[in-house]
Design an enzyme around this catalytic site. Structure first.
Site, mmCIF file in Angstrom:
data_model
loop_
_atom_site.group_PDB
_atom_site.id
_atom_site.type_symbol
_atom_site.label_atom_id
_atom_site.label_comp_id
_atom_site.label_asym_id
_atom_site.label_seq_id
_atom_site.Cartn_x
_atom_site.Cartn_y
_atom_site.Cartn_z
ATOM 1 N N SER A 297 0.320 -0.844 -4.879
ATOM 2 C CA SER A 297 -0.350 -1.987 -5.725
ATOM 3 C C SER A 297 -0.441 -3.341 -4.968
ATOM 4 O O SER A 297 -0.320 -3.620 -4.054
ATOM 5 C CB SER A 297 1.098 -2.203 -6.756
ATOM 6 O OG SER A 297 1.904 -3.123 -5.715
ATOM 7 N N ASP A 298 -1.415 -4.095 -5.596
ATOM 8 C CA ASP A 298 -1.637 -5.422 -5.226
ATOM 9 C C ASP A 298 -0.152 -6.176 -5.132
ATOM 10 O O ASP A 298 0.693 -5.920 -5.887
ATOM 11 C CB ASP A 298 -2.430 -6.198 -5.815
ATOM 12 C CG ASP A 298 -3.239 -7.332 -4.847
ATOM 13 O OD1 ASP A 298 -2.588 -7.868 -4.000
ATOM 14 O OD2 ASP A 298 -4.360 -7.565 -5.117
ATOM 15 N N CYS A 299 -0.163 -7.266 -4.465
ATOM 16 C CA CYS A 299 1.279 -7.938 -4.543
ATOM 17 C C CYS A 299 1.818 -8.506 -5.506
ATOM 18 O O CYS A 299 1.218 -9.607 -6.203
ATOM 19 C CB CYS A 299 1.271 -8.744 -3.145
ATOM 20 S SG CYS A 299 0.929 -7.901 -1.600
ATOM 21 N N ALA A 301 1.807 -6.802 -8.659
ATOM 22 C CA ALA A 301 1.089 -6.172 -9.505
ATOM 23 C C ALA A 301 1.821 -5.413 -10.502
ATOM 24 O O ALA A 301 1.516 -5.032 -11.634
ATOM 25 C CB ALA A 301 -0.223 -5.505 -8.814
#
Ligand SMILES: *[C@@H]1O[C@H](CO)[C@@H](O)[C@H](O)[C@H]1NC(C)=O
Ligand SMILES: *[C@@H]1O[C@H](CO)[C@@H](O)[C@H](O)[C@H]1NC(C)=O
Length: 777
Positions: A297-299, A301
């Site tokens: 996941s993006d940070c 997210a």
């Protein structure tokens, strides 16, 4: 002092002050299955003769739930009872191994790494072999950093391959631009290089030199605009735009690049958060494209799916959504906090956790981190001397040289003569800043040389004034700048943007130069003895129409953020030691474009509402400079020499009729035609290129296709191939493009189906056109 010299000094000091044993410990890379530890060698997961899937299955079966859950986040802790060290999933290497993530530390023998130009400038070379070599250099340096004991992870969250849809986007600089083909080819070249594959690909055999990750999946290209942030943004994307614009780079990255990682984005697409989208992660990436790596996941997210988007009703639901969608690791700590209660509430079967862990440990094994001492493994002999090696630093210079774009050159003002007696005024807030040169997700670099210093290597008699207080230029020292400009034989202005104007979490509101920059440029140009040279540093395009039409400004160069060697590359171009050949990888829109909502994701224009569409493929409005534009000190001419197909028949199967925009069209879907049929119909296009100038040069040849009759929904024109050629003055060459009609003549329907239809297409190179007709007899 160069960093290599600096590191020598530091190492020498360490010998003097630290006991030897500490030095050895601190340079030991972390790894599992140490053969000197008899307790681990009998575990099947340590047996390198077994297939990785079997080893991973054995490993995961040994873990308790309490041991499993903390492995689902980026900072995975050690599991001491099995001799497994901690692992950091988050490292960055956008255009050089960087300290921006958590897994790389430049606090040992290695103090920095080769910093290539920011990606948008590297893209301007239109040279996929260059992109591959940059990836290769990054992968090698990454492995050297690990071998030196300064990395706790080898998974790099690059490349950024979102389409540069809107010129205001603060992260457009990180991407290869607005064209899906260029972006896809960049992704494939970079990924193959980093992971240790060959340029042609397909030779990886599972082992990874380092792991690359295509991000941000998908349709992510907005930071914050008028109160809409990337965390809350719901990108409304049509099936048609997804099919021919947003998804193709990711498909190439996975299928041809064999990327071992994907990152899902913050934003929602048509209501569904990317990290919770089963159709996107599992059905499309893993199912249709055959992806078999890990998905991060993006940070943070995952947390926003509950906290900001309200898509999940509870934190546990957010955890269940992402794991069931096919995400494997969370950058952040949300899964660590809420997975156990999701299991306890019987919302999440443990098998979903095992599925994710299987993907994660497979990557760590493919990186060779479960094979015992890495110094005895493939890539184990990559030493500290590979970092900032002379070869890599030359490559960083070439990338800048080949990317920089000459936008204007009236009366052949450039190159400047190399004369010992001349004087030069260097003006601008970007002239003496090493920080501006390297862009974001960068550094520290091997060396620092500013543009001013590089110009001073050519001209001793140099006057310098920054002209502005900062790049934002709220206050300008115009009188002082005008004063030195009047005295000098030549004037070079180094202007543009930096990371205070465009970056992650920061989109621009305007396309013009910040603050008083324009006033400064115009005043200096008016006062100078001869028309001046203007250098613009920026990632996203700037409306510099005023300079384009100002006869006091003879020449304009766009240098992106050109990296550690960018100052040298610019000076070489200005003084004629290098012939510029870069071409713009994105449209330069006028300021007027900012009246369009940045949140409008549509690529296609809608004439009724005055929506102009986006990128060279759809936008017909005024442009400051267009996609593919770029001059050189030479002139190049083209001819279609030979095309092996003039008319293409598709009579193997009958076509289907469909009504679109009130018209009946005969079409055949590309998937129905089949791979074999499309392979068989491949043909070659031979283009003759001649350097008609007086200077040797490297020139990218761009091959486009456009439909003879443009209809609604079709791209006006589309890039279908590009190749660079090095030509001496007056030299000729022939370039072959091997093309598949199913790729270059197909288009997306409103339902997102790729189809071929009857009609005539024109191949276009420069001003030359070549018709090819397609029919279903
Ligand atoms: C480098 O930084 C890491 C992370 O902060 C630390 O664990 C390590 O001890 C440092 N190494 C040196 C040689 O200072
Ligand atoms: C159509 O296909 C037949 C065989 O399937 C072939 O003999 C014929 O030449 C094709 N027609 C054209 C115009 O290519």
């Amino acid at each position: 002092m160069s960093l290599q010299k600096l590191s020598l000094t530091v190492t020498t000091l360490m010998y003097l002050t630290l006991p030897l044993v500490i030095r050895i410990d601190s340079t030991q890379p972390p790894f599992s299955c140490d053969s000197s530890d008899p307790s681990t060698e009998n575990y099947p997961f340590c047996k390198t003769t077994l297939p990785i899937s079997q080893r991973v299955q054995d490993l995961v079966s040994r873990l308790t739930l309490d041991e499993k859950i903390p492995q689902l986040v980026n900072s995975a802790p050690p599991i001491p009872r099995l001799g497994i060290p901690g692992y950091e999933w988050w490292s960055e290497a956008l255009h050089g191994v960087s300290e921006a993530g958590r897994g790389i530390r430049f606090n040992g023998t290695i103090k920095g790494a080769t910093t290539f130009p920011q990606v948008i400038l590297t893209a301007a070379s239109f040279d996929s072999y260059m992109w591959y070599r940059i990836g290769q250099a990054i992968g090698t340096e990454a492995r050297a950093v690990y071998n030196a004991g300064q990395a706790t992870g080898m998974t790099f969250w690059a490349p950024n391959i979102n389409i540069f849809r809107d010129p205001r986007w603060g992260r457009g600089q990180e991407t290869p631009g607005e064209d899906p083909l260029v972006t896809g080819k960049y992704a494939v070249s970079y990924v193959r290089g980093v992971q240790g594959d060959t340029f042609e690909g397909g030779k990886l055999k599972g082992h990874l030199q380092a792991s690359a990750c295509c991000k941000h999946f998908t349709a992510y290209d907005l930071e914050r605009w008028m109160g809409t942030t990337r965390y809350m943004f719901d990108a409304r994307v049509t099936a048609q735009d997804l099919a021919d614009t947003y998804q193709p780079p990711f498909e190439s990255c996975v299928k041809q690049g064999s990327a071992s990682g994907i990152m899902c984005a913050f934003n929602r697409v048509n209501g569904v958060p990317s990290c919770a989208d089963y159709n996107l992660l599992t059905k499309t990436a893993r199912g249709q494209w055959g992806f078999h790596g890990y998905i991060a996941s993006d940070c943070d997210a995952v947390s926003i799916i509950y906290d900001v988007q309200g898509y999940a009703k509870t934190p546990e639901d957010a955890v269940v959504d992402v794991l069931k969608a096919g995400m494997d690791v969370n950058c952040g700590s949300y899964l660590q906090k809420h997975t156990e209660s999701a299991v306890n509430q019987k919302k999440l079967p443990e098998s979903e956790i095992d599925r994710a862990l299987h993907n994660l440990f497979s990557i760590r094994m493919r990186l060779g981190l479960f094979n015992g001492n890495p110094s005895e493994q493939p890539f184990g002999n990559i030493g500290t001397d590979s970092v900032c090696s002379p070869a890599h630093q030359v490559l960083a210079l070439q990338a800048a040289q080949d990317g920089i774009v000459l936008l204007k050159n009236s009366a052949k003002r450039l190159p400047l003569p190399k004369s010992k007696s001349m004087s030069l005024a260097v003006i601008g807030p970007n002239a003496n800043s090493a920080y501006t040169l390297i862009g974001n997700y960068a550094g520290p670099a091997c060396t620092f040389i500013t543009i001013l210093q590089a110009l001073q290597n050519y001209v001793k008699n140099t006057f310098y004034d920054p002209g502005c207080d900062t790049v934002g230029c709220s206050s300008a020292s115009i009188d002082k700048a005008v004063g030195i400009a009047k005295e000098a034989d030549h004037v070079v202005l180094i202007m543009g943007l930096d990371q205070t104007q465009e970056t992650e979490d920061l989109d621009r509101m305007d396309l013009v130069l910040p603050g008083k920059q324009q006033e400064l440029i115009t005043s200096v140009a008016k006062a100078a003895k001869k028309p001046v040279i203007l250098v613009i540093l920026c990632g996203g395009p700037v409306d510099i129409s005023f300079a384009k039409y100002d006869s006091n400004i003879a020449s304009i160069l766009w240098a992106g953020y050109p990296g550690e060697a960018g100052g040298t590359a610019l000076a070489e171009i200005i003084f004629g030691d290098h012939n510029p050949g870069g071409r713009l990888p994105m449209t330069w829109y006028p300021q007027d474009f900012v009246k369009i909502a940045m949140t409008d994701m549509r690529m296609r224009p809608e004439p009724n509402s005055g929506y102009p569409g986006r990128t060279y493929r759809f936008y017909k409005g005024d442009k400051v400079f267009e996609f593919g534009y770029g001059l050189s000190y030479s002139k190049y001419s083209y001819k279609f020499k030979h095309v092996t197909a003039n008319k293409l028949y598709f009579n193997e199967s009958s076509s289907t009729k469909m009504v679109e925009n009130g018209q009946t069209v005969n079409y055949k879907s590309v998937s129905e035609l089949g791979t074999e049929f499309c392979e068989n119909k491949k043909f070659s296009v031979t283009v003759g290129v001649e350097n008609d100038g007086e200077m040797d040069g490297k020139h990218p040849v761009l091959l486009f296709v456009k439909p003879e009759k443009n209809k609604n929904g079709r791209p006006i024109i589309q890039l279908v191939g590009f190749q660079s050629v090095i030509l001496k003055a007056e030299e000729k060459a022939e370039i072959d493009f091997e093309v598949s009609p199913c790729e270059i003549f197909s288009r997306a329907t409103e339902n997102g189906l790729m189809v071929m239809e009857e009609g005539t297409h024109l191949l276009v190179v420069g001003d030359e056109e070549y018709p090819i007709s397609l029919s279903f007899d």
